[in-house]
Design a protein around this motif. Structure first.
Motif, PDB file in Angstrom:
ATOM      1  N   GLN A   1       0.812  -1.212   0.000  1.00  0.00           N
ATOM      2  CA  GLN A   1       0.000   0.000   0.000  1.00  0.00           C
ATOM      3  C   GLN A   1       0.852   1.271   0.000  1.00  0.00           C
ATOM      4  O   GLN A   1       0.488   2.260  -0.618  1.00  0.00           O
ATOM      5  N   VAL A   2       1.974   1.238   0.712  1.00  0.00           N
ATOM      6  CA  VAL A   2       2.868   2.404   0.772  1.00  0.00           C
ATOM      7  C   VAL A   2       3.693   2.501  -0.513  1.00  0.00           C
ATOM      8  O   VAL A   2       4.076   3.587  -0.939  1.00  0.00           O
ATOM      9  N   GLY A   3       3.964   1.354  -1.123  1.00  0.00           N
ATOM     10  CA  GLY A   3       4.726   1.354  -2.364  1.00  0.00           C
ATOM     11  C   GLY A   3       6.225   1.299  -2.167  1.00  0.00           C
ATOM     12  O   GLY A   3       6.992   1.486  -3.109  1.00  0.00           O
ATOM     13  N   ARG A   4       6.646   1.036  -0.951  1.00  0.00           N
ATOM     14  CA  ARG A   4       8.076   0.936  -0.635  1.00  0.00           C
ATOM     15  C   ARG A   4       8.252  -0.094   0.473  1.00  0.00           C
ATOM     16  O   ARG A   4       7.368  -0.288   1.295  1.00  0.00           O
ATOM     17  N   SER A   5       9.417  -0.685   0.532  1.00  0.00           N
ATOM     18  CA  SER A   5       9.687  -1.617   1.617  1.00  0.00           C
ATOM     19  C   SER A   5      10.417  -0.936   2.768  1.00  0.00           C
ATOM     20  O   SER A   5      10.326  -1.383   3.912  1.00  0.00           O
ATOM     21  N   GLU A   6      11.109   0.156   2.466  1.00  0.00           N
ATOM     22  CA  GLU A   6      11.813   0.874   3.525  1.00  0.00           C
ATOM     23  C   GLU A   6      12.188   2.281   3.088  1.00  0.00           C
ATOM     24  O   GLU A   6      12.261   2.572   1.901  1.00  0.00           O
ATOM     25  N   ILE A   7      12.407   3.122   4.091  1.00  0.00           N
ATOM     26  CA  ILE A   7      12.954   4.460   3.871  1.00  0.00           C
ATOM     27  C   ILE A   7      13.876   4.769   5.042  1.00  0.00           C
ATOM     28  O   ILE A   7      13.813   4.107   6.085  1.00  0.00           O
ATOM     29  N   GLU A   8      14.732   5.741   4.881  1.00  0.00           N
ATOM     30  CA  GLU A   8      15.551   6.236   5.979  1.00  0.00           C
ATOM     31  C   GLU A   8      15.203   7.698   6.197  1.00  0.00           C
ATOM     32  O   GLU A   8      15.073   8.468   5.246  1.00  0.00           O
ATOM     33  N   LEU A   9      15.044   8.043   7.461  1.00  0.00           N
ATOM     34  CA  LEU A   9      14.712   9.416   7.830  1.00  0.00           C
ATOM     35  C   LEU A   9      15.757   9.946   8.801  1.00  0.00           C
ATOM     36  O   LEU A   9      16.338   9.172   9.577  1.00  0.00           O
ATOM     37  N   PRO A  10      15.978  11.248   8.805  1.00  0.00           N
ATOM     38  CA  PRO A  10      16.888  11.827   9.798  1.00  0.00           C
ATOM     39  C   PRO A  10      16.361  11.556  11.204  1.00  0.00           C
ATOM     40  O   PRO A  10      15.150  11.411  11.416  1.00  0.00           O
ATOM     41  N   ALA A  11      17.268  11.476  12.156  1.00  0.00           N
ATOM     42  CA  ALA A  11      16.881  11.274  13.548  1.00  0.00           C
ATOM     43  C   ALA A  11      15.904  12.367  13.983  1.00  0.00           C
ATOM     44  O   ALA A  11      16.006  13.516  13.537  1.00  0.00           O
ATOM     45  N   LEU A  12      14.976  11.986  14.815  1.00  0.00           N
ATOM     46  CA  LEU A  12      13.998  12.938  15.349  1.00  0.00           C
ATOM     47  C   LEU A  12      14.578  13.633  16.576  1.00  0.00           C
ATOM     48  O   LEU A  12      15.629  13.251  17.087  1.00  0.00           O
ATOM     49  N   ASP A  13      13.869  14.641  17.057  1.00  0.00           N
ATOM     50  CA  ASP A  13      14.288  15.315  18.280  1.00  0.00           C
ATOM     51  C   ASP A  13      14.337  14.307  19.420  1.00  0.00           C
ATOM     52  O   ASP A  13      13.539  13.363  19.468  1.00  0.00           O
ATOM     53  N   SER A  14      15.215  14.521  20.355  1.00  0.00           N
ATOM     54  CA  SER A  14      15.335  13.653  21.520  1.00  0.00           C
ATOM     55  C   SER A  14      13.989  13.529  22.228  1.00  0.00           C
ATOM     56  O   SER A  14      13.290  14.528  22.419  1.00  0.00           O
ATOM     57  N   GLY A  15      13.613  12.320  22.576  1.00  0.00           N
ATOM     58  CA  GLY A  15      12.346  12.097  23.272  1.00  0.00           C
ATOM     59  C   GLY A  15      11.160  11.895  22.345  1.00  0.00           C
ATOM     60  O   GLY A  15      10.045  11.706  22.810  1.00  0.00           O
ATOM     61  N   SER A  16      11.383  11.913  21.031  1.00  0.00           N
ATOM     62  CA  SER A  16      10.283  11.699  20.085  1.00  0.00           C
ATOM     63  C   SER A  16       9.858  10.235  20.104  1.00  0.00           C
ATOM     64  O   SER A  16      10.659   9.338  20.324  1.00  0.00           O
ATOM     65  N   ASN A  17       8.573  10.023  19.829  1.00  0.00           N
ATOM     66  CA  ASN A  17       8.046   8.665  19.901  1.00  0.00           C
ATOM     67  C   ASN A  17       7.658   8.138  18.516  1.00  0.00           C
ATOM     68  O   ASN A  17       7.834   8.812  17.503  1.00  0.00           O
ATOM     69  N   VAL A  18       7.128   6.914  18.509  1.00  0.00           N
ATOM     70  CA  VAL A  18       6.734   6.274  17.256  1.00  0.00           C
ATOM     71  C   VAL A  18       5.653   7.094  16.544  1.00  0.00           C
ATOM     72  O   VAL A  18       5.663   7.209  15.320  1.00  0.00           O
ATOM     73  N   ALA A  19       4.744   7.682  17.294  1.00  0.00           N
ATOM     74  CA  ALA A  19       3.697   8.510  16.684  1.00  0.00           C
ATOM     75  C   ALA A  19       4.324   9.693  15.933  1.00  0.00           C
ATOM     76  O   ALA A  19       3.892  10.040  14.827  1.00  0.00           O
ATOM     77  N   ALA A  20       5.353  10.303  16.505  1.00  0.00           N
ATOM     78  CA  ALA A  20       6.048  11.407  15.822  1.00  0.00           C
ATOM     79  C   ALA A  20       6.765  10.897  14.575  1.00  0.00           C
ATOM     80  O   ALA A  20       6.826  11.592  13.556  1.00  0.00           O
ATOM     81  N   LEU A  21       7.298   9.689  14.659  1.00  0.00           N
ATOM     82  CA  LEU A  21       7.937   9.099  13.486  1.00  0.00           C
ATOM     83  C   LEU A  21       6.910   8.875  12.378  1.00  0.00           C
ATOM     84  O   LEU A  21       7.193   9.122  11.202  1.00  0.00           O
ATOM     85  N   LEU A  22       5.712   8.427  12.746  1.00  0.00           N
ATOM     86  CA  LEU A  22       4.653   8.267  11.753  1.00  0.00           C
ATOM     87  C   LEU A  22       4.359   9.593  11.065  1.00  0.00           C
ATOM     88  O   LEU A  22       4.159   9.637   9.847  1.00  0.00           O
ATOM     89  N   ASP A  23       4.341  10.683  11.838  1.00  0.00           N
ATOM     90  CA  ASP A  23       4.145  12.014  11.244  1.00  0.00           C
ATOM     91  C   ASP A  23       5.243  12.318  10.230  1.00  0.00           C
ATOM     92  O   ASP A  23       4.969  12.845   9.143  1.00  0.00           O
TER      93      ASP A  23
END
Length: 83
Positions: free
Chosen positions: A13-35
């Motif tokens: 459905q997403v059309g990809r098997s993986e991506i790489e993203l820059p590290a999030l701010d310290s203390g960020s959670n999975v919900a923020a990663l989804l954003d």
């Protein structure tokens, strides 16, 4: 960097098997990663926001409130059923 993996039907459905993203701010959670994933792949929003998506951090199940750190591998997948 955070490696994000998509499994099973989500991968299709997403059309990809993986991506790489820059590290999030310290203390960020999975919900923020989804954003961050939705910001990177806007067309995946309906799939990733369906409310029953499961996540794992470094191959261990994790709630959306779990903290994500630089270098983590986060996998998203649909609920599974047995039978």
């Amino acid at each position: 960097m955070i490696k994000v993996l998509f499994f099973a039907k989500l991968r299709e459905q997403v059309g990809r098997s993986e991506i790489e993203l820059p590290a999030l701010d310290s203390g960020s959670n999975v919900a923020a990663l989804l954003d961050a994933v939705v910001a990177e792949i806007p067309e995946a929003e309906p799939v990733l926001r369906q409310g029953n998506i499961l996540a794992a951090i470094n191959q261990e199940m994790a709630p959306l409130s779990a903290i994500v750190a630089d270098g983590d591998e986060v996998a998203f997948f649909p609920p599974v059923t047995g039978g």
